[in-house]
Design a protein around this motif. Sequence first.
Motif, mmCIF file in Angstrom:
data_model
loop_
_atom_site.group_PDB
_atom_site.id
_atom_site.type_symbol
_atom_site.label_atom_id
_atom_site.label_comp_id
_atom_site.label_asym_id
_atom_site.label_seq_id
_atom_site.Cartn_x
_atom_site.Cartn_y
_atom_site.Cartn_z
ATOM 1 N N LEU A 1 0.848 -1.222 -0.053
ATOM 2 C CA LEU A 1 -0.003 -0.156 0.112
ATOM 3 C C LEU A 1 0.831 1.398 0.054
ATOM 4 C CD1 LEU A 1 -2.992 -0.968 2.377
ATOM 5 C CD2 LEU A 1 -2.867 -0.872 0.041
ATOM 6 N N ALA A 2 1.828 1.239 0.838
ATOM 7 C CA ALA A 2 2.736 2.421 0.784
ATOM 8 C C ALA A 2 3.593 2.708 -0.468
ATOM 9 C CB ALA A 2 3.941 1.980 1.872
ATOM 10 N N SER A 3 3.777 1.620 -1.332
ATOM 11 C CA SER A 3 4.515 1.782 -2.502
ATOM 12 C C SER A 3 3.582 2.352 -3.558
ATOM 13 C CB SER A 3 5.020 0.319 -3.134
ATOM 14 O OG SER A 3 4.108 -0.367 -3.360
ATOM 15 N N ILE A 4 2.238 1.951 -3.604
ATOM 16 C CA ILE A 4 1.179 2.407 -4.271
ATOM 17 C C ILE A 4 0.996 3.877 -4.201
ATOM 18 C CG2 ILE A 4 -1.286 2.502 -5.097
ATOM 19 C CD1 ILE A 4 -1.161 -0.469 -4.394
ATOM 20 N N ALA A 5 0.952 4.181 -2.714
ATOM 21 C CA ALA A 5 0.555 5.648 -2.293
ATOM 22 C C ALA A 5 1.889 6.333 -2.815
ATOM 23 C CB ALA A 5 0.480 5.609 -0.736
ATOM 24 N N GLU A 6 3.061 6.054 -2.697
ATOM 25 C CA GLU A 6 4.250 6.907 -3.408
ATOM 26 C C GLU A 6 4.073 7.184 -4.882
ATOM 27 O OE1 GLU A 6 7.672 4.727 -2.365
ATOM 28 O OE2 GLU A 6 7.720 5.541 -0.202
ATOM 29 N N ARG A 7 3.537 6.270 -5.589
ATOM 30 C CA ARG A 7 3.383 6.445 -6.926
ATOM 31 C C ARG A 7 2.250 7.281 -7.354
ATOM 32 N NH1 ARG A 7 3.868 0.830 -6.912
ATOM 33 N NH2 ARG A 7 1.813 0.689 -7.810
ATOM 34 N N THR A 8 1.275 7.242 -6.584
ATOM 35 C CA THR A 8 0.278 7.975 -6.932
ATOM 36 C C THR A 8 -0.612 8.856 -6.256
ATOM 37 O OG1 THR A 8 -1.790 6.133 -5.851
ATOM 38 C CG2 THR A 8 -0.756 5.418 -7.933
ATOM 39 N N GLY A 9 -0.178 8.884 -4.832
ATOM 40 C CA GLY A 9 -0.783 9.900 -3.935
ATOM 41 C C GLY A 9 -2.178 9.924 -3.894
ATOM 42 N N GLY A 10 -3.003 8.550 -4.050
ATOM 43 C CA GLY A 10 -4.468 8.667 -4.317
ATOM 44 C C GLY A 10 -4.951 8.084 -3.174
ATOM 45 N N PHE A 11 -4.282 7.597 -2.080
ATOM 46 C CA PHE A 11 -5.129 7.148 -0.914
ATOM 47 C C PHE A 11 -5.377 7.992 0.130
ATOM 48 C CE2 PHE A 11 -2.781 2.893 -1.612
ATOM 49 C CZ PHE A 11 -4.040 2.124 -2.374
ATOM 50 N N THR B 1 -5.253 -5.841 17.611
ATOM 51 C CA THR B 1 -5.806 -4.771 16.834
ATOM 52 C C THR B 1 -4.985 -3.327 17.026
ATOM 53 O OG1 THR B 1 -7.840 -5.607 16.809
ATOM 54 C CG2 THR B 1 -7.680 -3.416 16.538
ATOM 55 N N ARG B 2 -4.672 -3.299 18.447
ATOM 56 C CA ARG B 2 -4.019 -1.780 18.477
ATOM 57 C C ARG B 2 -2.401 -1.663 18.101
ATOM 58 N NH1 ARG B 2 -3.574 -1.259 24.728
ATOM 59 N NH2 ARG B 2 -2.771 0.829 24.258
ATOM 60 N N ALA B 3 -1.840 -3.073 17.958
ATOM 61 C CA ALA B 3 -0.533 -3.187 17.521
ATOM 62 C C ALA B 3 -0.429 -3.036 16.013
ATOM 63 C CB ALA B 3 0.139 -4.484 17.969
ATOM 64 N N LEU B 4 -1.586 -3.561 15.446
ATOM 65 C CA LEU B 4 -1.913 -3.285 13.919
ATOM 66 C C LEU B 4 -1.828 -1.677 13.532
ATOM 67 C CD1 LEU B 4 -1.812 -4.441 11.240
ATOM 68 C CD2 LEU B 4 -3.911 -5.070 11.330
ATOM 69 N N THR B 5 -2.839 -1.268 14.151
ATOM 70 C CA THR B 5 -2.879 0.113 13.967
ATOM 71 C C THR B 5 -1.465 0.820 14.104
ATOM 72 O OG1 THR B 5 -5.336 -0.103 14.342
ATOM 73 C CG2 THR B 5 -4.238 2.225 14.533
ATOM 74 N N ALA B 6 -0.872 0.680 15.292
ATOM 75 C CA ALA B 6 0.420 1.528 15.423
ATOM 76 C C ALA B 6 1.102 1.230 14.375
ATOM 77 C CB ALA B 6 0.949 1.203 17.047
ATOM 78 N N VAL B 7 1.511 -0.170 14.120
ATOM 79 C CA VAL B 7 2.571 -0.607 13.055
ATOM 80 C C VAL B 7 2.181 0.233 11.683
ATOM 81 C CG1 VAL B 7 3.562 -2.285 11.778
ATOM 82 C CG2 VAL B 7 3.457 -2.579 14.341
ATOM 83 N N ALA B 8 0.983 0.049 11.609
ATOM 84 C CA ALA B 8 0.577 1.031 10.153
ATOM 85 C C ALA B 8 0.785 2.298 10.148
ATOM 86 C CB ALA B 8 -1.184 0.541 9.981
ATOM 87 N N ARG B 9 0.676 2.843 11.459
ATOM 88 C CA ARG B 9 1.022 4.291 11.563
ATOM 89 C C ARG B 9 2.338 4.488 11.013
ATOM 90 N NH1 ARG B 9 -1.034 8.973 10.422
ATOM 91 N NH2 ARG B 9 -2.830 8.980 11.829
ATOM 92 N N ILE B 10 3.204 3.735 11.727
ATOM 93 C CA ILE B 10 4.742 4.047 11.349
ATOM 94 C C ILE B 10 5.126 3.664 10.050
ATOM 95 C CG2 ILE B 10 6.889 2.951 12.019
ATOM 96 C CD1 ILE B 10 5.716 2.384 14.879
ATOM 97 N N ILE B 11 4.744 2.474 9.405
ATOM 98 C CA ILE B 11 4.925 2.088 8.024
ATOM 99 C C ILE B 11 4.478 3.192 6.989
ATOM 100 C CG2 ILE B 11 4.553 0.456 6.363
ATOM 101 C CD1 ILE B 11 4.891 -1.967 8.421
ATOM 102 N N LEU B 12 3.227 3.607 7.063
ATOM 103 C CA LEU B 12 2.631 4.473 6.124
ATOM 104 C C LEU B 12 2.923 5.955 6.413
ATOM 105 C CD1 LEU B 12 -0.816 2.533 6.142
ATOM 106 C CD2 LEU B 12 1.085 2.348 4.525
ATOM 107 N N ALA B 13 3.411 6.442 7.381
ATOM 108 C CA ALA B 13 3.578 7.971 7.544
ATOM 109 C C ALA B 13 4.329 8.311 6.653
ATOM 110 C CB ALA B 13 4.333 8.085 8.962
ATOM 111 N N GLY B 14 3.647 9.474 6.125
ATOM 112 C CA GLY B 14 4.149 10.380 5.061
ATOM 113 C C GLY B 14 3.714 9.861 3.522
#
Length: 315
Positions: free
Chosen positions: A201-211, A227-240
């Motif tokens: 998802l992060a790589s698609i976002a970098e290419r398109t900026g569409g999410f 669930t809490r851990a997944l949300t937190a890890v998603a925040r870290i990986i997807l930041a920016g």
Amino acid sequence: MTISDAEAVELLGADGADLEELCARADAIRRDLVGDEITFVVNRNLDTERVGADLGLVRELVAEAASLGATEICMQGPLPSGAPDDGYLALIRTIASAAPGIHLHAFRPPEVADAAARLGIPVPEFLRLAREAGLGSVPGTAAKILDDDVRARLNGGPDMPVERWIELITAAHEAGLTSTATMVYGHVETPAQQVAHLRLLASIAERTGGFTEFIAMPFADVPPPRTRALTAVARIILAGRINHIQAPWPKVGKALALELLRGGADDLGGLLLDGVLDPSAGQEQGISLTRADVAAIAAELGRPVRQRTTRYGTV
């Protein structure tokens, strides 16, 4: 901050004090990226398969939602097989005319492919016509876990290939339509496959900026720490890359949604209005959030609240 895949996998198993530290790190990133506001959108969900072929009813339902303050109509699911070839476009035009200015968030990648196939035109051409007719964005659902083996196991047989899902969501972004990004987790996938999904998802976002936002939805009863851990890890990986993360209260409940807002999430999603004309027109009948509910959650967290548009503008 950046983390390796191995670190991300380890963090997905965090518990106790380690989990609290992870959530605090994620929440600090949230604060730096989007501030303290908790956002929500006033919307109405409609089941395309149930009501999409009755354009008169759709017009009435959309007008009612707009009169109740909705700024967004969300539709998911295919049109019935007997619908006209241009049924999706007719549906878009009906909604756009029923409530001028309302944002239509509709048609997952499988429905986009179905619509183009019925018309016998390429997907980019359908998306161009759909946008001109009034489509504003598409749900980035049907993603499940973006791993072909996992998708086949979840579906009990072949499912839309990951490559095709990526092609369709990218085409939507290239047509000027934004989308959500999703994950359905907590079934047969491994933590490593969850991390790979987020990286993709992060790589698609970098290419398109569409999410516009990321939404993680549990497959069934997933323990709150996971669930809490997944949300937190998603925040870290997807930041920016994807800066808004939703706490999906219809899937996890209000209490856990509040905890997710303490651990990296910033958005509550939609209120899911039922209306009185035909409450069963949406699959989430009887599951709705009020402005008072949102205000109470924000007050407990000591954070401001703001009604947003689909694309996170101010209403």
